[in-house]
Design an enzyme around this catalytic site. Sequence first.
Site, PDB file in Angstrom:
ATOM      1  N   TYR A   1       0.891  -1.155  -0.030  1.00 59.21           N
ATOM      2  CA  TYR A   1      -0.012   0.014  -0.040  1.00 59.21           C
ATOM      3  C   TYR A   1       0.906   1.314   0.018  1.00 59.21           C
ATOM      4  O   TYR A   1       0.509   2.165  -0.580  1.00 59.21           O
ATOM      5  CB  TYR A   1      -1.026   0.085   1.106  1.00 59.21           C
ATOM      6  CG  TYR A   1      -1.532   1.356   1.354  1.00 59.21           C
ATOM      7  CD1 TYR A   1      -2.725   1.737   0.692  1.00 59.21           C
ATOM      8  CD2 TYR A   1      -1.259   2.021   2.508  1.00 59.21           C
ATOM      9  CE1 TYR A   1      -3.383   3.031   0.776  1.00 59.21           C
ATOM     10  CE2 TYR A   1      -1.825   3.356   2.787  1.00 59.21           C
ATOM     11  CZ  TYR A   1      -2.925   3.620   1.931  1.00 59.21           C
ATOM     12  OH  TYR A   1      -3.583   4.865   2.178  1.00 59.21           O
ATOM     13  N   ALA A   2       2.058   1.160   0.921  1.00 63.16           N
ATOM     14  CA  ALA A   2       2.850   2.500   1.061  1.00 63.16           C
ATOM     15  C   ALA A   2       3.371   2.611  -0.251  1.00 63.16           C
ATOM     16  O   ALA A   2       3.531   3.928  -0.708  1.00 63.16           O
ATOM     17  CB  ALA A   2       3.821   2.316   2.057  1.00 63.16           C
TER      18      ALA A   2
END
Length: 432
Positions: free
Chosen positions: A242-243
């Site tokens: 996600y990051a």
Amino acid sequence: MRILEDELFPSTPGKVKIERAHAINRQFNRCFASTSTMFLWALFLIALTASYLSFQSFVDTSSKYFSASWGGLHWEKQIRASAEARRSQGFSVLVTGAAGFVGSHVSLALRKRGDGVVGLDNFNSYYDPSLKKARKSLLASHGIFVVEGDINDGRLLAKLFDVVPFTHVMHLAAQAGVRYAIENPASYVHSNIAGLVTLLEACKAADPQPAIVWASSSSVYGLNEKVPFSESDRTDRPASLYAATKKAGEEITHTYNHIYGLSITGLRFFTVYGPWGRPDMAYFSFTRNILQGKPITVYSGKDRVDLARDFTYIDDIVKGCLGSLDTTKKSTGSGGKKRGPAQYRIYNLGNTSPVTVPMLVSILERHLKAKAKRNVVEMPGNGDVPFTHANISLARAEIGYKPTTNLEAGLKKFVKWYLQYYGYSRRGAKNL
């Protein structure tokens, strides 16, 4: 013998040759006629197949067209009415992820101050779609029309920009959640990277080009140990997919800003919470399980160190979003061509006061009048980080961002909403 001789050696051999030649010709003609017939039948079958496939394609296309949830004169009328500003010099804003947590709050705030708002959301099933539908109904009651569609649909985006010359885009649609990336990594690439590029392509081609404000994430700081996190800190060590997709988004938006002159502002949100929030967030699931008498899992860091988060109340985040919109400069491109340098900014939007997760649980217990059954376990290696802490000095100086809601007050408001929305009474909550 004579008879046999006559049969074996006929007295008129030329006649026999002619008859044999005619027989061969007849056989050849029959064969040729048969082959021609077969060839014609083959052509007929090919033509029939091609016609069927063409008709099937037409039917499929027509079916998709008529079953689409967008398009038509009535639809366009709804879009224009929703996008119309109701204040002097008001904006016309396309809000992606409008039926989401932050998106619905931002949409309402824009409408309440007189801006035109059109929402876009795909209502996926990452969490209960009924909550998204409820948010959509809330927006509709304030005159905000939400289009059901995907940001990866370039045709839909082109149509929206064709119907309305949006002044701004507030891009809040994304695949959220750190841990879910382990189960469904493709969804993050689809929404957070491919979807972002599709949207930027539509904005690039629009005339006029809108200014863009979009949601990045505090997750981009990843394994950074310097606190508080500042916009100038390194962000090249993500701890989760996600990051990584959010970091990729920052690089992609910079590229479109540099090449095409799109005015772009990225906002790094820090653990947003509040009414109408996401059920996958810890404070939300803790509340549900505490009320139902179920145990909650509280993660701890190495050596049993408590995890801490810079919890930021939704109203403060909304103020940061609107402040960013209000201070954007116009994009400098036209028809996909850049005429000059365009504004590019990134800001942290946090509360600046990290609180440990056990303290969060204690606050919820007080507001719910119920004790939590805590199950403390060590944080697994699933992408979570031990702490977050925002430095908001840049946002304070440039967009006037100033958070005012602490966790105690914010969770009180959330609990009040939760009990009302899910049909709990205060008295009933006390007895759980």
